[in-house]
Design an enzyme around this catalytic site. Structure first.
Site, PDB file in Angstrom:
ATOM      1  N   HIS A  55     -20.392 -35.832  25.117  1.00 40.80           N
ATOM      2  CA  HIS A  55     -21.069 -36.101  26.386  1.00 40.80           C
ATOM      3  C   HIS A  55     -21.291 -37.604  26.496  1.00 40.80           C
ATOM      4  O   HIS A  55     -21.390 -38.306  25.474  1.00 40.80           O
ATOM      5  CB  HIS A  55     -22.420 -35.373  26.435  1.00 40.80           C
ATOM      6  CG  HIS A  55     -22.299 -33.884  26.591  1.00 40.80           C
ATOM      7  ND1 HIS A  55     -23.385 -33.058  26.772  1.00 40.80           N
ATOM      8  CD2 HIS A  55     -21.207 -33.084  26.600  1.00 40.80           C
ATOM      9  CE1 HIS A  55     -22.960 -31.801  26.899  1.00 40.80           C
ATOM     10  NE2 HIS A  55     -21.644 -31.791  26.778  1.00 40.80           N
ATOM     11  N   GLU A  57     -23.817 -39.391  27.071  1.00 37.07           N
ATOM     12  CA  GLU A  57     -24.993 -39.916  26.363  1.00 37.07           C
ATOM     13  C   GLU A  57     -24.692 -40.101  24.878  1.00 37.07           C
ATOM     14  O   GLU A  57     -25.020 -41.138  24.282  1.00 37.07           O
ATOM     15  CB  GLU A  57     -26.178 -38.951  26.496  1.00 37.07           C
ATOM     16  CG  GLU A  57     -26.629 -38.671  27.916  1.00 37.07           C
ATOM     17  CD  GLU A  57     -25.978 -37.424  28.498  1.00 37.07           C
ATOM     18  OE1 GLU A  57     -24.744 -37.289  28.373  1.00 37.07           O
ATOM     19  OE2 GLU A  57     -26.696 -36.607  29.093  1.00 37.07           O
ATOM     20  N   CYS A  85     -28.622 -32.736  28.616  1.00 32.19           N
ATOM     21  CA  CYS A  85     -28.721 -31.371  28.099  1.00 32.19           C
ATOM     22  C   CYS A  85     -29.541 -31.379  26.796  1.00 32.19           C
ATOM     23  O   CYS A  85     -29.993 -32.436  26.344  1.00 32.19           O
ATOM     24  CB  CYS A  85     -27.313 -30.820  27.833  1.00 32.19           C
ATOM     25  SG  CYS A  85     -26.506 -31.571  26.400  1.00 32.19           S
TER      26      CYS A  85
HETATM   27 ZN    ZN Z   1     -25.360 -33.512  26.957  1.00 34.09          ZN
END
Ligand code: ZN
Length: 152
Positions: A55, A57, A85
């Site tokens: 992801h 991040e 998330c």
């Molecule tokens: Zn994530």
């Protein structure tokens, strides 16, 4: 334009890069404690790298750790186009970030208040200052359009 908007616009540029590669359009920018220096620019690359943890991040935190030579990114701020998330919120805690700024909330998987509240859980020690909704009117539609197109 304030600096939160500025860095989120940069994150939006990253998100467009993910979209152009057929990925879910999420972008992240990691900023140093000085509030000016960009340590990492990243976008979602799970499909391209066959990596469920890639992801935006997590990719940005990994780059930031390398840039600083430290796995703790004390005093840094992460800008993301979408609410992180559970995995990314956990990574943000491990990195000891000072601040998270995100644009659109994620009612399906958001772990910073929407579905789960991983950050600033009363039983956890580390506190992260969270600012939500900056540029949401630009980042939100980008994601809903992407999913609408993918479904059709
Ligand atoms: Zn994530």
């Amino acid at each position: 334009m304030n600096s939160d908007e500025y860095f989120l616009r940069e994150a939006l540029v990253e998100a467009r890069g993910a979209e152009a590669a057929g990925e879910v359009p999420v972008g992240a920018i990691l900023v140093a404690p000085d509030g000016e220096t960009i340590l990492a620019r990243a976008n979602n690359r799970v499909l391209r790298t066959f990596d469920p943890t890639a992801h935006a991040e997590v990719v940005a935190l990994r780059m930031g750790g390398k840039a600083l030579g430290n796995y703790r990114l004390l005093g840094c701020t992460l800008y993301v186009t979408l609410e992180p998330c559970a995995m990314c919120a956990g990574a943000i805690l491990h990195a000891r970030l000072a601040r998270l700024v995100y644009a659109a909330g994620d009612p399906k998987a958001g772990a910073c208040g929407s579905v789960l509240g991983v950050l600033n859980h009363p039983q956890l020690n580390h506190r992260v200052e969270v600012t939500a909704g900056v540029l949401a009117e630009e980042c939100g539609p980008m994601l809903s359009q992407f999913f609408r197109m993918r479904r059709s």
